[in-house]
Design a protein around this motif. Structure first.
Motif, PDB file in Angstrom:
ATOM      1  N   UNK A 159       0.812  -1.219   0.000  1.00 29.63           N
ATOM      2  CA  UNK A 159       0.000   0.000   0.000  1.00 29.63           C
ATOM      3  C   UNK A 159       0.846   1.270   0.000  1.00 29.63           C
ATOM      4  N   UNK A 160       2.086   1.169   0.483  1.00 30.60           N
ATOM      5  CA  UNK A 160       2.936   2.363   0.602  1.00 30.60           C
ATOM      6  C   UNK A 160       4.043   2.422  -0.448  1.00 30.60           C
ATOM      7  N   UNK A 161       3.983   1.532  -1.444  1.00 31.34           N
ATOM      8  CA  UNK A 161       4.955   1.603  -2.530  1.00 31.34           C
ATOM      9  C   UNK A 161       4.713   2.863  -3.352  1.00 31.34           C
ATOM     10  N   UNK A 162       5.743   3.366  -4.028  1.00 31.07           N
ATOM     11  CA  UNK A 162       5.618   4.632  -4.758  1.00 31.07           C
ATOM     12  C   UNK A 162       4.464   4.682  -5.752  1.00 31.07           C
ATOM     13  N   UNK A 163       4.123   3.558  -6.394  1.00 31.13           N
ATOM     14  CA  UNK A 163       3.043   3.601  -7.380  1.00 31.13           C
ATOM     15  C   UNK A 163       1.670   3.696  -6.727  1.00 31.13           C
ATOM     16  N   UNK A 164       1.583   3.417  -5.419  1.00 30.04           N
ATOM     17  CA  UNK A 164       0.311   3.514  -4.701  1.00 30.04           C
ATOM     18  C   UNK A 164       0.263   4.752  -3.796  1.00 30.04           C
ATOM     19  N   UNK A 165       1.412   5.136  -3.270  1.00 33.05           N
ATOM     20  CA  UNK A 165       1.473   6.249  -2.312  1.00 33.05           C
ATOM     21  C   UNK A 165       2.667   7.136  -2.652  1.00 33.05           C
ATOM     22  N   UNK A 166       2.566   7.815  -3.768  1.00 33.84           N
ATOM     23  CA  UNK A 166       3.667   8.668  -4.226  1.00 33.84           C
ATOM     24  C   UNK A 166       3.978   9.811  -3.280  1.00 33.84           C
ATOM     25  N   UNK A 167       2.989  10.227  -2.488  1.00 37.33           N
ATOM     26  CA  UNK A 167       3.198  11.349  -1.576  1.00 37.33           C
ATOM     27  C   UNK A 167       4.252  11.044  -0.523  1.00 37.33           C
ATOM     28  N   UNK A 168       4.489   9.758  -0.256  1.00 36.12           N
ATOM     29  CA  UNK A 168       5.484   9.396   0.761  1.00 36.12           C
ATOM     30  C   UNK A 168       6.743   8.781   0.156  1.00 36.12           C
ATOM     31  N   UNK A 169       6.936   8.957  -1.143  1.00 35.69           N
ATOM     32  CA  UNK A 169       8.172   8.474  -1.756  1.00 35.69           C
ATOM     33  C   UNK A 169       9.363   9.203  -1.147  1.00 35.69           C
ATOM     34  N   UNK A 170      10.322   8.439  -0.649  1.00 38.02           N
ATOM     35  CA  UNK A 170      11.494   9.034  -0.023  1.00 38.02           C
ATOM     36  C   UNK A 170      11.266   9.475   1.408  1.00 38.02           C
ATOM     37  N   UNK A 171      10.062   9.227   1.940  1.00 41.22           N
ATOM     38  CA  UNK A 171       9.726   9.625   3.309  1.00 41.22           C
ATOM     39  C   UNK A 171       9.492   8.389   4.171  1.00 41.22           C
ATOM     40  N   UNK A 172       9.710   8.492   5.474  1.00 35.00           N
ATOM     41  CA  UNK A 172       9.621   7.311   6.346  1.00 35.00           C
ATOM     42  C   UNK A 172       8.199   6.812   6.576  1.00 35.00           C
ATOM     43  N   UNK A 173       8.061   5.478   6.504  1.00 36.98           N
ATOM     44  CA  UNK A 173       6.812   4.789   6.814  1.00 36.98           C
ATOM     45  C   UNK A 173       7.115   3.772   7.910  1.00 36.98           C
ATOM     46  N   UNK A 174       6.504   3.910   9.080  1.00 35.33           N
ATOM     47  CA  UNK A 174       6.754   3.024  10.211  1.00 35.33           C
ATOM     48  C   UNK A 174       5.524   2.152  10.439  1.00 35.33           C
ATOM     49  N   UNK A 175       5.715   0.823  10.447  1.00 38.61           N
ATOM     50  CA  UNK A 175       4.602  -0.109  10.607  1.00 38.61           C
ATOM     51  C   UNK A 175       4.865  -1.005  11.811  1.00 38.61           C
ATOM     52  N   UNK A 176       3.953  -0.979  12.785  1.00 44.80           N
ATOM     53  CA  UNK A 176       4.076  -1.756  14.011  1.00 44.80           C
ATOM     54  C   UNK A 176       2.978  -2.829  14.036  1.00 44.80           C
ATOM     55  N   UNK A 177       3.391  -4.084  14.201  1.00 45.21           N
ATOM     56  CA  UNK A 177       2.452  -5.191  14.324  1.00 45.21           C
ATOM     57  C   UNK A 177       2.492  -5.749  15.744  1.00 45.21           C
ATOM     58  N   UNK A 178       1.380  -5.664  16.448  1.00 45.09           N
ATOM     59  CA  UNK A 178       1.258  -6.326  17.744  1.00 45.09           C
ATOM     60  C   UNK A 178       0.309  -7.497  17.548  1.00 45.09           C
TER      61      UNK A 178
END
Length: 345
Positions: A159-178
């Motif tokens: 979902x956060x790859x550049x072709x789906x979420x270009x607005x965050x290209x080059x920006x940090x995405x933090x994903x926490x799984x509990x």
């Protein structure tokens, strides 16, 4: 990796991978490649040159929270909504928008809210980062919706790859799984020092026996990002063969670039909690709240790991056995991440 007082990390940086066992900020086992100086004390001049991600927007980013407590089959996840409140409070402290907070979602609702969150990132005024917290039942490769159906972990990354979420290209995405990643209980184990002879034999051997659970967790954490990158490269190659690839400059970022994936527990093992919340989220909440202004994400995650181990020390389960839980993470962050990065003046 639960049970041992060390943390497994896997980092991809500049096209090179480093993974190993970390204790007190020092790499004590692993593949160093060209990073032999990582364990050396940093001088003042080195600290001044550290390149951090800028977090200049207000808010600094958007936060997606998915908390599943009530399940249709009665296999509930007590404490998930308590954890949700802690995460919301933490997000506000960190200056993140926490309006995308949801509870008790089916598998299709999880997919829809993930899609909605990406649309929010794409259409609202751009922010410098995003954080996702998933508090739920799970398996090795999926998060379980309240309907008992799994959503593959890979769907969150895609979902956060550049072709789906270009607005965050080059920006940090933090994903926490509990969430649990299996059905094993980690009884814990003491770290044993190898003799000089054992160390020499290990150095001469290409393989030092089968994977331990900790080594397997490290390998899987590293491969999770590498697999996604390989899949994207294959898709691009097929597109190029068909002549459908647009003419454009070479991309600067990989499909899984600038992503941090944090798990409450190692592959194959349970994640633990009580009606008052999980040990992992409690640790994240307490450590981040106290240290976010001065510490990097790596430093805080090391503290989280130790906090969980100490909290569960001697924890006796219902069947009379003892169990521990150890966090682990994989990272493709290209820069240092701090919630309050130092000014460059």
């Amino acid at each position: 990796m639960a049970g041992n007082s060390f943390n497994i990390t896997s980092h991809i940086s500049g096209g090179k991978v480093i993974s190993g066992v970390v204790s007190g900020g020092q790499i004590i086992q692993g593949d160093y490649h060209n990073y032999a100086n990582l364990s050396e004390p940093k001088t003042k001049s080195t600290e001044e040159k550290v390149d951090c991600y800028p977090l200049n927007t207000d808010p600094k980013g958007h936060m997606l929270i998915i908390a599943n407590e009530k399940y249709q089959n009665g296999n509930h996840n007590p404490g998930a909504l308590v954890d949700r409140k802690k995460v919301e409070t933490l997000g506000e402290t960190l200056n993140y928008d926490v309006e995308s907070s949801h509870k008790n979602l089916t598998s299709e609702q999880i997919r829809q809210e993930l899609k909605n969150f990406v649309e929010k990132l794409e259409t609202e005024p751009h922010v410098d980062s995003a954080i996702v917290f998933v508090l739920s039942h799970g398996t090795a490769d999926a998060i379980i919706g309240t309907d008992g159906v799994g959503v593959k972990r890979q769907e969150f990354f895609d979902a956060f790859k550049p072709d789906k979420c270009g607005a965050l290209t080059g920006k940090p995405k933090l994903i926490f799984f509990d969430a649990c990643r299996g059905h094993k209980c980690d009884p814990g184990a003491a770290i044993k020092e190898k003799s000089a002879g054992q160390q020499e034999r290990a150095a001469d051997s290409e393989t030092d026996g089968p994977y331990t659970p900790d080594e397997r967790a490290a390998a899987l954490a590293k491969s999770e990002i590498e697999k996604a990158v390989d899949e994207t490269a294959t898709q691009e190659k097929v597109a190029e063969t068909k002549g459908s690839r647009p003419s454009s400059p070479a991309p600067q970022f990989s499909a899984m670039s600038d992503m941090l994936i944090v798990d409450a527990t190692a592959m194959d093992y349970y994640a633990y909690g009580t009606k008052s919340g999980s040990y992992f989220i409690d640790a994240v909440y307490e450590i981040f709240k106290l240290k976010y202004e001065t510490k990097s994400i790596d430093e805080m995650l090391h503290m989280v790991h130790e906090h969980v181990l100490k909290k569960m020390h001697g924890g006796k389960m219902g069947d009379g056995t003892y169990a521990l839980e150890g966090t682990n993470y994989s990272s493709s962050l290209r820069k240092k991440f701090m919630f309050c990065p130092p000014t460059t003046d």
